[in-house]
Structures are given as C-alpha cells and as structure tokens.
Write a protein that holds these residues in place. Sequence first.
Motif, PDB file in Angstrom:
ATOM      1  N   GLY A  36       0.886  -1.214   0.139  1.00 40.49           N
ATOM      2  CA  GLY A  36      -0.167   0.122   0.207  1.00 40.49           C
ATOM      3  C   GLY A  36       0.679   1.281   0.122  1.00 40.49           C
ATOM      4  O   GLY A  36       0.165   2.308   0.557  1.00 40.49           O
ATOM      5  N   ASN A  38       2.944   4.542  -1.533  1.00 39.59           N
ATOM      6  CA  ASN A  38       2.883   5.428  -2.620  1.00 39.59           C
ATOM      7  C   ASN A  38       3.693   4.804  -3.800  1.00 39.59           C
ATOM      8  O   ASN A  38       4.676   4.430  -3.862  1.00 39.59           O
ATOM      9  CB  ASN A  38       3.211   6.904  -2.252  1.00 39.59           C
ATOM     10  CG  ASN A  38       2.007   7.461  -1.580  1.00 39.59           C
ATOM     11  OD1 ASN A  38       0.668   7.133  -1.710  1.00 39.59           O
ATOM     12  ND2 ASN A  38       2.280   8.034  -0.331  1.00 39.59           N
ATOM     13  N   ILE A  57       8.061   6.084   3.318  1.00 37.54           N
ATOM     14  CA  ILE A  57       7.057   5.457   4.447  1.00 37.54           C
ATOM     15  C   ILE A  57       7.393   6.282   5.501  1.00 37.54           C
ATOM     16  O   ILE A  57       8.487   6.156   6.263  1.00 37.54           O
ATOM     17  CB  ILE A  57       7.518   4.059   4.506  1.00 37.54           C
ATOM     18  CG1 ILE A  57       7.173   3.261   3.276  1.00 37.54           C
ATOM     19  CG2 ILE A  57       6.538   3.344   5.646  1.00 37.54           C
ATOM     20  CD1 ILE A  57       7.619   1.877   3.317  1.00 37.54           C
ATOM     21  N   GLY A  58       6.577   7.268   5.909  1.00 34.62           N
ATOM     22  CA  GLY A  58       6.823   8.006   7.387  1.00 34.62           C
ATOM     23  C   GLY A  58       8.261   8.834   7.195  1.00 34.62           C
ATOM     24  O   GLY A  58       8.483   9.600   6.152  1.00 34.62           O
TER      25      GLY A  58
ATOM     26  N   ASP B   3       2.516  11.682   4.852  1.00 33.33           N
ATOM     27  CA  ASP B   3       2.749  11.439   3.508  1.00 33.33           C
ATOM     28  C   ASP B   3       1.787  10.201   2.820  1.00 33.33           C
ATOM     29  O   ASP B   3       1.580  10.158   1.755  1.00 33.33           O
ATOM     30  CB  ASP B   3       4.150  10.455   3.580  1.00 33.33           C
ATOM     31  CG  ASP B   3       5.388  11.466   3.910  1.00 33.33           C
ATOM     32  OD1 ASP B   3       6.030  12.133   3.052  1.00 33.33           O
ATOM     33  OD2 ASP B   3       5.533  11.843   5.114  1.00 33.33           O
ATOM     34  N   GLY B   4       1.194   9.410   3.537  1.00 30.18           N
ATOM     35  CA  GLY B   4       0.216   8.634   3.255  1.00 30.18           C
ATOM     36  C   GLY B   4      -1.063   9.043   3.292  1.00 30.18           C
ATOM     37  O   GLY B   4      -2.048   8.223   3.004  1.00 30.18           O
ATOM     38  N   SER B  10      -1.610   3.361   2.786  1.00 31.71           N
ATOM     39  CA  SER B  10      -0.455   3.429   2.975  1.00 31.71           C
ATOM     40  C   SER B  10      -0.040   3.150   4.487  1.00 31.71           C
ATOM     41  O   SER B  10      -0.699   3.488   5.412  1.00 31.71           O
ATOM     42  CB  SER B  10      -0.107   4.851   2.726  1.00 31.71           C
ATOM     43  OG  SER B  10       0.051   5.281   1.345  1.00 31.71           O
ATOM     44  N   PRO B  11       1.212   2.672   4.641  1.00 38.23           N
ATOM     45  CA  PRO B  11       1.768   2.581   6.080  1.00 38.23           C
ATOM     46  C   PRO B  11       2.324   3.826   6.525  1.00 38.23           C
ATOM     47  O   PRO B  11       2.445   4.796   5.815  1.00 38.23           O
ATOM     48  CB  PRO B  11       2.927   1.799   5.758  1.00 38.23           C
ATOM     49  CG  PRO B  11       3.223   1.815   4.255  1.00 38.23           C
ATOM     50  CD  PRO B  11       2.009   1.990   3.686  1.00 38.23           C
ATOM     51  N   THR B  12       2.305   4.078   7.847  1.00 42.03           N
ATOM     52  CA  THR B  12       2.494   5.413   8.530  1.00 42.03           C
ATOM     53  C   THR B  12       3.934   5.482   8.671  1.00 42.03           C
ATOM     54  O   THR B  12       4.542   6.593   8.997  1.00 42.03           O
ATOM     55  CB  THR B  12       1.916   5.644   9.806  1.00 42.03           C
ATOM     56  OG1 THR B  12       2.000   4.474  10.552  1.00 42.03           O
ATOM     57  CG2 THR B  12       0.157   5.555   9.310  1.00 42.03           C
ATOM     58  N   ARG B  13       4.681   4.362   8.757  1.00 42.21           N
ATOM     59  CA  ARG B  13       6.012   4.444   9.108  1.00 42.21           C
ATOM     60  C   ARG B  13       6.738   3.007   9.000  1.00 42.21           C
ATOM     61  O   ARG B  13       5.871   1.951   8.883  1.00 42.21           O
ATOM     62  CB  ARG B  13       6.163   4.763  10.661  1.00 42.21           C
ATOM     63  CG  ARG B  13       5.474   3.766  11.597  1.00 42.21           C
ATOM     64  CD  ARG B  13       5.786   4.152  13.042  1.00 42.21           C
ATOM     65  NE  ARG B  13       4.940   3.573  14.035  1.00 42.21           N
ATOM     66  CZ  ARG B  13       5.047   3.301  15.225  1.00 42.21           C
ATOM     67  NH1 ARG B  13       5.935   3.533  15.789  1.00 42.21           N
ATOM     68  NH2 ARG B  13       3.989   2.896  15.955  1.00 42.21           N
ATOM     69  N   ILE B  14       8.190   2.803   9.086  1.00 41.08           N
ATOM     70  CA  ILE B  14       8.787   1.425   9.226  1.00 41.08           C
ATOM     71  C   ILE B  14       8.629   1.123  10.586  1.00 41.08           C
ATOM     72  O   ILE B  14       8.978   1.987  11.392  1.00 41.08           O
ATOM     73  CB  ILE B  14      10.141   1.682   8.814  1.00 41.08           C
ATOM     74  CG1 ILE B  14      10.249   1.595   7.145  1.00 41.08           C
ATOM     75  CG2 ILE B  14      10.945   0.288   9.366  1.00 41.08           C
ATOM     76  CD1 ILE B  14      11.751   1.438   6.649  1.00 41.08           C
ATOM     77  N   LEU B  90       5.821  -3.071   8.664  1.00 36.90           N
ATOM     78  CA  LEU B  90       5.293  -1.605   8.420  1.00 36.90           C
ATOM     79  C   LEU B  90       4.161  -1.388   9.442  1.00 36.90           C
ATOM     80  O   LEU B  90       3.451  -2.335   9.645  1.00 36.90           O
ATOM     81  CB  LEU B  90       5.194  -1.360   6.875  1.00 36.90           C
ATOM     82  CG  LEU B  90       6.093  -1.754   5.902  1.00 36.90           C
ATOM     83  CD1 LEU B  90       5.663  -1.804   4.628  1.00 36.90           C
ATOM     84  CD2 LEU B  90       7.201  -0.962   6.140  1.00 36.90           C
ATOM     85  N   TYR B  92       0.711   0.324  10.480  1.00 38.75           N
ATOM     86  CA  TYR B  92      -0.559   0.802   9.890  1.00 38.75           C
ATOM     87  C   TYR B  92      -1.427   1.117  10.880  1.00 38.75           C
ATOM     88  O   TYR B  92      -1.414   0.397  11.879  1.00 38.75           O
ATOM     89  CB  TYR B  92      -1.392  -0.160   9.025  1.00 38.75           C
ATOM     90  CG  TYR B  92      -0.429  -0.756   7.870  1.00 38.75           C
ATOM     91  CD1 TYR B  92      -0.732   0.082   6.551  1.00 38.75           C
ATOM     92  CD2 TYR B  92       0.560  -1.766   7.725  1.00 38.75           C
ATOM     93  CE1 TYR B  92      -0.011  -0.516   5.547  1.00 38.75           C
ATOM     94  CE2 TYR B  92       1.275  -2.124   7.014  1.00 38.75           C
ATOM     95  CZ  TYR B  92       1.238  -1.548   5.494  1.00 38.75           C
ATOM     96  OH  TYR B  92       1.727  -1.616   4.410  1.00 38.75           O
TER      97      TYR B  92
END
Lengths: 147, 147
Positions: A36, A38, A57-58, B3-4, B10-14, B90, B92
């Motif tokens: 998921g 971008n 990713i973040g 970003d997501g 989209s994942p918010t972070r690693i 990741l 979410y």
Amino acid sequence: MADGADNPMSPTRIHHINFVVNDLEEAMPRFERSLGVNPFEVIEHRPRGARVARTRIGQSWLVLVCPYDPVSVPGRHLAKHGEGFFLLSLGYDDIVKQLEKLESSGVQVTDREPRDGILDWRIADIGDVHGAFIQLTQEETPEGSDQ
Amino acid sequence: MADGADNPMSPTRIHHINFVVNDLEEAMPRFERSLGVNPFEVIEHRPRGARVARTRIGQSWLVLVCPYDPVSVPGRHLAKHGEGFFLLSLGYDDIVKQLEKLESSGVQVTDREPRDGILDWRIADIGDVHGAFIQLTQEETPEGSDQ
C-alpha cells in the motif's frame, strides 16, 4: 520524538532500507500493491551500476535497487544472494562527526569518509554487523520534511 | 509527515526491522557501539521461541531476534540463512482493514488475521515480496509517541 537526544551518537531515524531486485518494472507494482505504499520514483544511479526506485514511508524511504552492471556491488550481491535485503541505512545529523566518533571508539568502518548516494544523500558504509550491512546517511533536506 | 494521507492503504512508518542473531549478549553491545543506538531492552517472546531485544530509532524499532528453539520460525531462518535480515514490518493504523483491502485487491497474505507480537504489538505476515519477508504491525501506543 527526541529519542536520541540523550545520546549525541544516536541515529535520528531509519533513513532507508534497500532491497535488491531482478526487475524493477515487475517489483515496483508488486511492492505498491502488497504494502500500500505510494508510487515509486525511479532514479538512475550510475556510480552503483543500478536503477533505483524509492518511495517514502513516514520518516524513511523504501528503496529498490536493480543492478544493470553485474560487477557492481549490488550486482554481485544479487548474483550471490538473490533478491531481498541489501542494506539498512540510518540517518544522522552529521555523518562526518559520526564517523570520527566511531573511529575514536575503535569501531572499524568500511568508508572512512562520506561519498555521494542518490540525489542529495551523503552516505558512508559501516559494513557488516552480525550479517546485516549497515550504512549511515545524511540528507541535506531537513529531517521529517515532506520534501 | 502525512505522506500517506492521499492513500488510505499507506503505511505510516517503518514500524520495525528484525535481524536474527546467534548470541544476543554479543550482538546488543556490537549494534549499540557501531550504530550509536540507545541500549536495547530484552523481551522474552515464547510464541516465537526466541529472546528479542529492541531499541528505538526515530519512529521505528530495531529488533534483534535470538532463537532458543531451533524449530521456531526464526530458529529455522537462522539455521538456513545465518545471521542477518529476518523481516521488515510496516506500521498501519488499522491492520484488520489493511488485510481486508489486500484480500479484496487479490494480494495473497500469509496471515489472514492479526496475531500477537511482543508487548502490545498486533502483527500479520504478508509473506515474501521479491525475497523480502514483509509484515504489518499495529501498535496500541499512539504513532510517533515516545511510548
């Protein structure tokens, strides 16, 4: 999120994680759909003999590395290990200072001076730490910005 | 850092990256010195047959996994591949929704329902994506907090 504030040697974030792939055009949509994330942005990275694609990713970048030069570092890694993890790069405010600190504390590093990565990334390889290849990155763009 | 925001999948972070190691007591100080990370916190993770240590890097966790059960998933990974990268997870906001979205878009996932990770982490394995093992994590602690 000033987790590293008590330790001036701390990395501020996972800057990027690199996976090496055989076919960028096949890998990008697969990662985009499965995670998921971008859409990837593709960058030519001649010094590494590879095409590179990144997506954010973040605070971090997920980077796919597709070597076209089989004797490049990522090309040899792909031939030896197949697709998958290539390296983890941690973000620091000042990698020159970080390298000096590592050296003064007796840590052996692969790159004693920073070199150019893609775009405005300055990088230095620490090397293999228990089977994981680790790198330092300093980016000119302020940390945490949306670029 | 939204970003997501334009992509609800989209994942918010690693969330974390896991490395498997042979000896936790040897690996922790080596990673701490070489990377300048803060001291690791050790956690017993019986369902995985492993001792696990984590340290925070920005929004993410660096996790070392040291299996004591050779037939556990990380134990078999260590025996087959040696020390090094084990998985990328990741973060979410809602992994149940994320799994539903993946399934409805035809992505095959290993875990169709979340299971317990360490502490308050809820996790689900996507599986192998071009040689990289990928996982989803949802943490009860709000994103980006210092816990």
